[in-house]
Design a protein around this motif. Sequence first.
Motif, PDB file in Angstrom:
ATOM      1  N   GLU A  26       0.832  -1.197   0.000  1.00 33.11           N
ATOM      2  CA  GLU A  26       0.000   0.000   0.000  1.00 33.11           C
ATOM      3  C   GLU A  26       0.868   1.248   0.000  1.00 33.11           C
ATOM      4  N   GLY A  27       0.518   2.202  -0.844  1.00 29.37           N
ATOM      5  CA  GLY A  27       1.237   3.467  -0.906  1.00 29.37           C
ATOM      6  C   GLY A  27       2.449   3.455  -1.815  1.00 29.37           C
ATOM      7  N   GLN A  28       2.812   2.305  -2.380  1.00 24.72           N
ATOM      8  CA  GLN A  28       3.984   2.239  -3.254  1.00 24.72           C
ATOM      9  C   GLN A  28       3.572   2.501  -4.702  1.00 24.72           C
ATOM     10  N   THR A  29       4.116   3.575  -5.275  1.00 25.56           N
ATOM     11  CA  THR A  29       3.797   3.940  -6.652  1.00 25.56           C
ATOM     12  C   THR A  29       5.042   4.113  -7.511  1.00 25.56           C
ATOM     13  N   GLN A  30       6.222   4.086  -6.908  1.00 24.44           N
ATOM     14  CA  GLN A  30       7.471   4.271  -7.627  1.00 24.44           C
ATOM     15  C   GLN A  30       8.236   2.956  -7.695  1.00 24.44           C
ATOM     16  N   GLU A  31       8.907   2.712  -8.834  1.00 26.26           N
ATOM     17  CA  GLU A  31       9.620   1.449  -9.000  1.00 26.26           C
ATOM     18  C   GLU A  31      10.731   1.289  -7.964  1.00 26.26           C
ATOM     19  N   GLU A  32      11.348   2.404  -7.537  1.00 20.52           N
ATOM     20  CA  GLU A  32      12.411   2.303  -6.539  1.00 20.52           C
ATOM     21  C   GLU A  32      11.888   1.712  -5.241  1.00 20.52           C
ATOM     22  N   ASP A  33      10.686   2.119  -4.825  1.00 17.67           N
ATOM     23  CA  ASP A  33      10.097   1.583  -3.596  1.00 17.67           C
ATOM     24  C   ASP A  33       9.718   0.123  -3.762  1.00 17.67           C
ATOM     25  N   ILE A  34       9.157  -0.215  -4.923  1.00 15.25           N
ATOM     26  CA  ILE A  34       8.721  -1.598  -5.169  1.00 15.25           C
ATOM     27  C   ILE A  34       9.915  -2.543  -5.203  1.00 15.25           C
ATOM     28  N   PHE A  35      10.979  -2.153  -5.887  1.00 13.50           N
ATOM     29  CA  PHE A  35      12.158  -3.006  -5.985  1.00 13.50           C
ATOM     30  C   PHE A  35      12.946  -3.068  -4.679  1.00 13.50           C
ATOM     31  N   SER A  36      12.648  -2.197  -3.735  1.00 15.69           N
ATOM     32  CA  SER A  36      13.346  -2.223  -2.451  1.00 15.69           C
ATOM     33  C   SER A  36      12.679  -3.159  -1.440  1.00 15.69           C
ATOM     34  N   ASN A  37      11.514  -3.715  -1.781  1.00 13.15           N
ATOM     35  CA  ASN A  37      10.828  -4.618  -0.860  1.00 13.15           C
ATOM     36  C   ASN A  37      11.661  -5.868  -0.591  1.00 13.15           C
ATOM     37  N   THR A  38      11.732  -6.253   0.664  1.00  9.46           N
ATOM     38  CA  THR A  38      12.442  -7.483   1.036  1.00  9.46           C
ATOM     39  C   THR A  38      11.502  -8.553   1.574  1.00  9.46           C
ATOM     40  N   GLY A  39      10.268  -8.193   1.878  1.00 11.99           N
ATOM     41  CA  GLY A  39       9.305  -9.157   2.402  1.00 11.99           C
ATOM     42  C   GLY A  39       7.940  -8.517   2.508  1.00 11.99           C
ATOM     43  N   GLY A  40       6.946  -9.338   2.749  1.00  9.95           N
ATOM     44  CA  GLY A  40       5.582  -8.833   2.821  1.00  9.95           C
ATOM     45  C   GLY A  40       4.796  -9.497   3.926  1.00  9.95           C
ATOM     46  N   SER A  41       3.487  -9.476   3.783  1.00  7.61           N
ATOM     47  CA  SER A  41       2.585 -10.021   4.789  1.00  7.61           C
ATOM     48  C   SER A  41       2.517 -11.543   4.693  1.00  7.61           C
ATOM     49  N   VAL A  42       1.746 -12.128   5.583  1.00  9.85           N
ATOM     50  CA  VAL A  42       1.501 -13.575   5.536  1.00  9.85           C
ATOM     51  C   VAL A  42       0.872 -13.957   4.205  1.00  9.85           C
ATOM     52  N   LEU A  96      15.577 -11.786  -5.223  1.00  7.54           N
ATOM     53  CA  LEU A  96      16.787 -11.369  -5.929  1.00  7.54           C
ATOM     54  C   LEU A  96      17.620 -10.485  -4.999  1.00  7.54           C
ATOM     55  N   PRO A  97      18.933 -10.456  -5.169  1.00  9.55           N
ATOM     56  CA  PRO A  97      19.786  -9.677  -4.268  1.00  9.55           C
ATOM     57  C   PRO A  97      19.404  -8.196  -4.253  1.00  9.55           C
ATOM     58  N   GLN A  98      19.420  -7.625  -3.056  1.00  8.64           N
ATOM     59  CA  GLN A  98      19.132  -6.203  -2.914  1.00  8.64           C
ATOM     60  C   GLN A  98      20.431  -5.427  -3.059  1.00  8.64           C
ATOM     61  N   GLY A  99      20.507  -4.633  -4.112  1.00  3.94           N
ATOM     62  CA  GLY A  99      21.724  -3.875  -4.369  1.00  3.94           C
ATOM     63  C   GLY A  99      21.762  -2.574  -3.594  1.00  3.94           C
ATOM     64  N   GLU A 100      22.868  -1.899  -3.704  1.00  6.48           N
ATOM     65  CA  GLU A 100      23.017  -0.602  -3.057  1.00  6.48           C
ATOM     66  C   GLU A 100      22.369   0.481  -3.916  1.00  6.48           C
ATOM     67  N   GLY A 101      21.854   1.517  -3.254  1.00  7.17           N
ATOM     68  CA  GLY A 101      21.229   2.603  -3.994  1.00  7.17           C
ATOM     69  C   GLY A 101      19.750   2.363  -4.206  1.00  7.17           C
ATOM     70  N   ALA A 102      19.055   3.412  -4.613  1.00  4.41           N
ATOM     71  CA  ALA A 102      17.596   3.363  -4.724  1.00  4.41           C
ATOM     72  C   ALA A 102      17.110   2.629  -5.956  1.00  4.41           C
ATOM     73  N   GLN A 103      17.894   2.593  -7.024  1.00  3.44           N
ATOM     74  CA  GLN A 103      17.375   2.089  -8.290  1.00  3.44           C
ATOM     75  C   GLN A 103      17.304   0.566  -8.369  1.00  3.44           C
ATOM     76  N   GLN A 104      18.058  -0.140  -7.537  1.00  5.46           N
ATOM     77  CA  GLN A 104      18.013  -1.605  -7.513  1.00  5.46           C
ATOM     78  C   GLN A 104      18.193  -2.186  -8.925  1.00  5.46           C
ATOM     79  N   ILE A 105      19.315  -1.855  -9.529  1.00  2.00           N
ATOM     80  CA  ILE A 105      19.591  -2.249 -10.914  1.00  2.00           C
ATOM     81  C   ILE A 105      19.565  -3.766 -11.084  1.00  2.00           C
ATOM     82  N   ALA A 106      20.117  -4.507 -10.113  1.00  5.88           N
ATOM     83  CA  ALA A 106      20.191  -5.974 -10.241  1.00  5.88           C
ATOM     84  C   ALA A 106      18.806  -6.583 -10.354  1.00  5.88           C
ATOM     85  N   ARG A 107      17.868  -6.097  -9.560  1.00  7.37           N
ATOM     86  CA  ARG A 107      16.516  -6.639  -9.608  1.00  7.37           C
ATOM     87  C   ARG A 107      15.806  -6.234 -10.900  1.00  7.37           C
ATOM     88  N   LYS A 108      15.980  -4.974 -11.291  1.00  3.40           N
ATOM     89  CA  LYS A 108      15.309  -4.513 -12.499  1.00  3.40           C
ATOM     90  C   LYS A 108      15.869  -5.201 -13.737  1.00  3.40           C
TER      91      LYS A 108
END
Length: 229
Positions: A26-42, A96-108
């Motif tokens: 909820e509240g995520q509208t930018q790809e940087e925020d979405i690609f920064s997710n490491t986990g979610g709800s049940v 996928l590995p969480q990279g450094e920085g906001a853009q998360q190039i490895a995941r994208k």
Amino acid sequence: MPEAVRRLEAKERPRKYKFGLMLVKEGQTQEEDIFSNTGGSVDWYEFLNFIGEKVRLKGWNRFAGGLDVKTDTTGEFSRFTEWQGSEIMWHVATMLPQGEGAQQIARKRHIGNDICILVFLDGKDASYSANTIRSHFIHNVITIRRIPSDSLEDDASQTRYHDVPVFGPPLPKPAVFRKDDSFKDFLLAKMVNAELAAYRTVYFSKRLRLGRRALLDELVSDFFPLTGE
């Protein structure tokens, strides 16, 4: 059978697919925020268990969808499933590995190179626009939401690129499913058909023609090699 023949048959009748799988809160509208997710709800983890088996990538000897099976550079685990003789490897963004920085190039890099992506909306107010992640490859987006949180039902919707032909199975109205084997079969059929439909777009049909031409040239060379004087 010559290698060129096997590769040509694989292109004409694909049996291996890689699909992106993303978590949107909820509240995520930018790809940087979405690609920064490491986990979610049940609900998110239950859906992961529903959609595929958790597999260890290092040493994996089946279809890997471009993931590293030797040195863990693309993560230690992923999700894999089989459907009607096809092998499906999911590119799960949170695995996928969480990279450094906001853009998360490895995941994208992986998600952006998938033709079809499945988006899990984690929360009743979570939403996703197909324009959020821009990519030449992504042509179909299917979204899933659990409704309500204590229910076994999911709501589904789809967005396709403008020149992707209509593909089935059609979504019922309302597109609400019980989370059981019939829904899984529907969802996997939808993803596979979405990719096959995308192959008929201008972008992919041109690329496929060039690849097919190269393989046919190689095949001709194998069977009818040129000989000198």
